[in-house]
Scaffold this motif. Structure first.
Motif: not given
Length: 84
Positions: A28, A31-32, A34-36, A40, A62-63
């Protein structure tokens, strides 16, 4: 959650992430991060005792840039860091 906030403020060169953590899994958190847009660009390497291929695939999905299974030797870790 504090690790994610620290990543946003400190902007480290790399993050070594465990999977099993209190309050939020490493999947989690990865993922947070890598998506921010603010975080990122920070490469995340998951370092975990969870060594199933499905765990590795999920972590990369998830990144994470890489997934290392514990125990991890210093040489392997340094080689992965240099490859970034």
């Amino acid at each position: 959650h504090s690790g994610i906030e620290l990543a946003r403020t400190a902007l480290p060169d790399v993050i070594l992430m465990d999977v099993v953590m209190p309050s939020m899994s490493g999947f989690e958190a990865t993922r947070t991060i890598s998506k921010d847009p603010e975080t990122a660009s920070i490469p995340v390497i998951i370092c975990s005792s969870k060594g199933q291929e499905t765990d590795k695939a999920w972590g990369l999905r998830q990144g994470a840039r890489d997934y290392l299974v514990k125990p991890i030797t210093e040489k392997v870790l340094l080689d992965k860091l240099k490859a970034l």
